[in-house]
Design a protein around this motif. Structure first.
Motif, PDB file in Angstrom:
ATOM      1  N   TYR A 185       5.957  -1.995  -8.483  1.00 53.17           N
ATOM      2  CA  TYR A 185       5.459  -3.155  -7.756  1.00 53.17           C
ATOM      3  C   TYR A 185       3.958  -2.981  -7.481  1.00 53.17           C
ATOM      4  O   TYR A 185       3.468  -1.873  -7.279  1.00 53.17           O
TER       5      TYR A 185
ATOM      6  N   ASP B  70       0.757  -4.303  -5.078  1.00 51.47           N
ATOM      7  CA  ASP B  70       0.306  -5.083  -3.926  1.00 51.47           C
ATOM      8  C   ASP B  70      -1.196  -4.913  -3.761  1.00 51.47           C
ATOM      9  O   ASP B  70      -1.884  -4.514  -4.710  1.00 51.47           O
ATOM     10  N   GLU B  71      -1.717  -5.182  -2.569  1.00 55.81           N
ATOM     11  CA  GLU B  71      -3.181  -5.191  -2.412  1.00 55.81           C
ATOM     12  C   GLU B  71      -3.783  -3.775  -2.458  1.00 55.81           C
ATOM     13  O   GLU B  71      -4.994  -3.624  -2.512  1.00 55.81           O
TER      14      GLU B  71
ATOM     15  N   ARG C  81       2.594   0.729  -6.595  1.00 51.28           N
ATOM     16  CA  ARG C  81       3.287   1.596  -5.626  1.00 51.28           C
ATOM     17  C   ARG C  81       3.723   2.893  -6.292  1.00 51.28           C
ATOM     18  O   ARG C  81       4.882   3.059  -6.712  1.00 51.28           O
TER      19      ARG C  81
END
Lengths: 484, 484
Positions: free
Chosen positions: A233, A235-236, A240
């Motif tokens: 995944y 994200d900002e 991960r």
């Protein structure tokens, strides 16, 4: 000198070519045989219209006939309309009324549809700014200085001159620990990844973890090589990497740490550390795709992850973004123990890059021209990005530019559910852009799904100066004016 | 201008490079942080001795610190001996007493043993005659005229300019039926064969028949791809193509019809016909390796077999013998229906050749420079071969040159049982030649054996003019003086 005597720059002056012409002469009558063979070659299209025939003297010598025989055969075919003869231009195949039609299969390989006026899909840099003059100057210096054996088959790792120049550059500009002995030249990231996929298969790896956003092309390459591609995944803070430990049978992870492709975020320091810790613990490899690491506009670029531990990272770079994809040169910096395996994999396809081009790039880098070019392009692209952000603020205030001020493209966040319609509206206006969904990677077998996120991926680097304003206007015109 | 102010041609003038330098600054004290980061980069070898650091103004702007901070950090490191500063030459990394030692693995990839004085093993043409000036001139014309999109990723078949120039040339000089749509550019014969091996495997072929003499490299490539390689016996009329019908599960036959490699005979007209008949009857493919078809000295070259039936022959050519292997460009002329499959196979590895180099070769061919170069080399190689044959007649009258007057190498028949000792004697004198046995292919699974034949394969093209006489003398000195 009259105007009719000058040659235009695009049209090289006619030369007395020592052209080779293969002909099968049958029978004993030499002139008839030659005339027939030539006529047949023209009729079947083997000799294309406009092709210049060899001078009669050369052809006669090649065929072992008298020059007169050739002169007579040419004259006969000129009389029949197959050939044309003009003073100073030699004898040529006559233009045909109906051009030879290409075979049916040809259409298959051609792109279909209308060509868009503006192309802002990610991929290419501004090709109009390729430093042609400096590149040619480097080619001249490199080829003039090259030893003869540089023109032979050479080291499968690539020319030592290029590997030395790259080692110096990558250490200096990207914080990579590189020795020429651990660098392997390839034709770009795709080629390098194909080599690593082969090596991983030989090592009996079953899977390569990938970022949940990326190019299908690379995931397909891994899948074709027999490797699963479980996603991490994004994200900002980037991918991960703390999830790596949960995945099974993963021999490597493919990442874009300096500038996640295409979402545009940097991998956070904690996650960089986590990735290296995973690699050290499991013996896994980090495949670091540093595709545009030179282009950061708000601060100094994030250094290569490879600098943290050169023994567990394979670093990939190329000239495709910094110069042009047509140069077709990339490089891998490998952990020492991997070098023989990659060299072996490379040997199987004999895929080596032109040594002349390698020497030219080496000289281009060593002379400082590469640094100057990157610096100049960085200023241009930064201006482009600033103009895009300013135009958005004014004309589409609901649309936010996500990610860092870096690279050649930006992600524009869209209101939920509008991605497809905006991409289609752009296409109708002659503007090619990509939706973020094109880059999403869902693990179909596990049922894992990406969260909904509507966005465009817009390449602001590719348009030439002459099309930039039009491209930007068209883009602003199709973006929603406010978040709904 | 004094002599000390001039720059030698080999040493480009010092430039004010806008060099990129990646540094990780830690802590809050900027100057100390910068000094530590630079010192560390030099100590660990990341910045090599002699590397020029960016001008203080540029580095300051990049790091977002004052110029004075950088100037002070540089001065401190100069004082400590890590850097040197000289008027007009900028700040550089100081030379080190102990150069950074290369890793242990480096030696593995290097050739071992003493380099021979004379290399007459088959493979390379005379690299000293590569037309550097004309090649650079073609590069300049090609790059000046190229549209911007020629610098992008492009058509996997290769640039249309090159395919058009090749279609014209191959039709004219080699009797090949070629349309640009059926040509795929690759990096040489090895790469082309690797692509065909993939295609044949996708078509579920089990075997590719090969000539009983040839390169192990190619047989290994086929074997690695999962294809058996049953051999066809080779005699003075070439490969026994009439045996093809007896072999089972053969999807293709790999041949050198114009000039059998390396025995040097041409495939007889009857056997050419037999090969095509086999292909038509069985749906098999003929893979025609036309590696040196341009070089024939006693008559016009034998035309390509492909001309007999373009629908069942894959024609391969390259610039490796006609220009230099370093150019790394080859071409395949395919039956129409195979084009999509080969393009797909090629796409998997992103194996594309530099578009700049492709455009240069296109211009080199179209301008007539290729024909002129081939013609000039043909005359040189013919003289070389004549000199070799004359020297044999005088100094080793028992040794016969077999095969046609063609190509870059010749087979010298030796007395029975002497091949190994002659090769070894040559090596002791600093002359590298190959024994014919190195090229023999015995089908281990069938127990089929090659007849005993002792011979040398001697490349008379590769030595430069300055080494030719010495090479020829050494060769004659190690040959047996009469047939025993």
């Amino acid at each position: 000198m009259s105007a009719s005597q000058t040659n235009s720059a695009a049209d090289p002056p006619p030369t007395s070519i020592g052209a080779d012409l293969h002909l099968e002469l049958r029978g004993t009558k030499l002139r008839t045989g030659l005339t027939d063979a030539l006529r047949n070659a023209v009729r079947t299209g083997r000799l294309a219209p406009g092709t210049r025939l060899p001078p009669s003297r050369s052809l006669a010598a090649d065929l072992g006939v008298s020059r007169n025989t050739v002169v007579e055969a040419y004259a006969e075919l000129v009389a029949e309309g197959w050939l044309t003869a003009r003073q100073g231009s030699g004898t040529r195949v006559a233009p045909r009324a109906e051009p030879h039609s290409p075979p049916a299969g040809a259409a298959r390989a051609r792109p279909v549809g209308t060509r868009p006026r503006y192309v802002m899909q990610p991929g290419a840099p501004d090709l109009a700014r390729f430093p042609r003059g400096q590149w040619l100057a480097a080619a001249r210096r490199a080829l003039t200085a090259a030893p003869n054996d540089a023109l032979g088959y050479g080291d499968p790792r690539g020319r030592i001159e290029l590997r030395t120049a790259l080692a110096d550059y990558l250490a200096r500009a990207r914080g990579v620990y590189a020795e020429p002995e651990r660098i392997v030249v390839c034709s770009g990231f795709h080629h390098g990844l194909a080599l690593m996929a082969q090596v991983l298969r030989m090592r009996e790896a079953r899977a390569v973890a990938v970022e949940a956003y990326g190019l299908d092309l690379y995931r397909d390459l891994l899948t074709t090589a027999g490797l699963r591609t479980p996603p991490l995944y994004v994200d900002e803070r980037g991918a991960r990497t703390d999830d790596l430990a949960r995945l099974r049978e993963v021999g490597a992870v493919l990442m874009t740490p300096a500038h996640q492709y295409p979402t545009g975020v940097a991998l956070s320091p904690e996650r960089r550390t986590a990735a290296v810790a995973w690699a050290r613990d499991t013996g896994g490899l980090i495949l670091e795709d540093d595709y545009d690491g030179e282009f950061r506009y708000d601060r100094q670029p994030v250094g290569a992850l490879q600098g943290l531990d050169p023994q567990c990272v394979v670093y990939f770079g190329s000239a495709s973004k910094s110069l042009a994809p047509g140069v077709r040169l990339g490089w891998m910096v490998l952990p020492e123990e991997l070098v023989p395996e990659v060299v072996e994999a490379k040997g199987y396809g004999d895929y080596m890059s032109s040594t002349l081009e390698q020497l030219t790039l080496a000289e281009f880098i060593s002379s400082g021209a590469y640094d100057r070019h990157v610096r100049s392009m960085r200023q241009r692209y930064r201006r482009r990005r600033d103009q895009l952000v300013a135009a958005l603020a004014e004309r589409a205030p609901g649309v936010r530019a996500a990610g860092m001020a870096a690279g050649l493209q930006v992600v524009l966040e869209l209101p939920a559910g509008t991605e497809d319609s905006v991409v289609q509206a752009a296409a109708r206006e002659g503007l090619a852009v990509s939706g973020l969904r094109d880059f999403g990677h869902e693990a179909r077998d596990s049922g894992w799904r990406l969260p909904e996120r509507d966005a465009l991926v817009v390449n602001y680097a590719a348009p030439s100066d002459s099309t930039w304003k039009g491209a930007l206007d068209t883009l602003c015109g199709v973006l929603p004016q406010a978040l709904s």
